[in-house]
Scaffold this motif. Structure first.
Motif, short mmCIF file in Angstrom:
data_model
loop_
_atom_site.label_atom_id
_atom_site.label_comp_id
_atom_site.label_asym_id
_atom_site.label_seq_id
_atom_site.Cartn_x
_atom_site.Cartn_y
_atom_site.Cartn_z
N VAL A 70 -11.90 10.87 -9.66
CA VAL A 70 -11.20 11.69 -10.37
C VAL A 70 -12.18 12.35 -11.39
CG1 VAL A 70 -9.49 12.02 -12.13
CG2 VAL A 70 -8.88 10.70 -10.04
N ASP A 73 -9.19 16.50 -15.87
CA ASP A 73 -7.95 17.10 -15.74
C ASP A 73 -8.02 18.49 -15.95
OD1 ASP A 73 -6.29 14.67 -16.06
OD2 ASP A 73 -7.28 14.35 -18.11
N ASP A 86 -0.08 20.97 -14.00
CA ASP A 86 -1.23 19.93 -14.21
C ASP A 86 -1.80 19.23 -13.24
OD1 ASP A 86 -1.32 20.93 -17.01
OD2 ASP A 86 0.16 19.56 -17.48
N LYS A 88 -5.29 16.66 -11.49
CA LYS A 88 -6.54 16.01 -11.60
C LYS A 88 -7.45 16.89 -10.84
CE LYS A 88 -5.11 12.35 -13.61
NZ LYS A 88 -5.36 12.05 -15.18
N GLY A 90 -10.74 16.22 -8.32
CA GLY A 90 -11.59 15.03 -8.05
C GLY A 90 -12.27 15.47 -6.58
#
Length: 156
Positions: A70, A73, A86, A88, A90
């Motif tokens: 990750v 955000d 929303d 992550k 990565g």
């Protein structure tokens, strides 16, 4: 250099069918991908090849089992104004597969979805940019072809 077969899904949008007098065909391109985990690979998973997506999107049920990193955000926003999801951001590693072939492993940037309600979408950033995508819908053929590995003078 691997050639990975993909396929089309064609269906009618029933709601549009009655409104547009039959002009409601939807066409999607799919391929199979396996995702690296700490102990091997999971999948194959059916993934939408989205030529309009800059970044891949991976549902929670897949990326949470994967070997991933990750990076931060972010969010996904699209056609609906002021609507966003929303996520992550990565890295994951995947391998394209078909019944006979598989590509080499590719590490690629992805939006890691917090839900399973998002589809598995393969976008261009760091993944599809590594392949030639051949689409011939009238002939019902579509495939991904890895870029050929060129050898520089230093590698000879």
């Amino acid at each position: 250099m691997a050639k990975i077969n993909a396929f089309f899904e064609t269906f009618l949008d029933q709601e549009l069918y009655s409104k547009l007098l039959g002009r409601s065909k939807v066409v999607r391109i799919y391929c199979n991908i396996k995702i690296r985990t700490p102990t091997g690979f999971i999948g194959p998973y059916l993934a939408i090849i989205d030529t309009g997506a800059h970044t891949s999107v991976i549902p929670a049920r897949i990326w949470k089992m994967s070997e991933h990193l990750v990076l931060g955000d972010h969010y996904i926003a699209g056609l609906v104004p002021n609507a966003k999801l929303d996520v992550k951001v990565g890295e994951v590693t995947g391998v394209f597969v078909d019944i006979l072939n598989n590509s080499k492993e590719y590490k690629f940037l992805s939006f890691l979805s917090p839900t399973d309600r998002t589809p598995l979408i393969l976008g261009f950033k760091e993944l599809l940019s590594e392949f030639k995508l051949v689409i011939n819908y009238p002939e019902n053929t579509v495939w991904l072809e890895e870029k050929s590995q060129t050898t520089s003078p230093e590698q000879k």
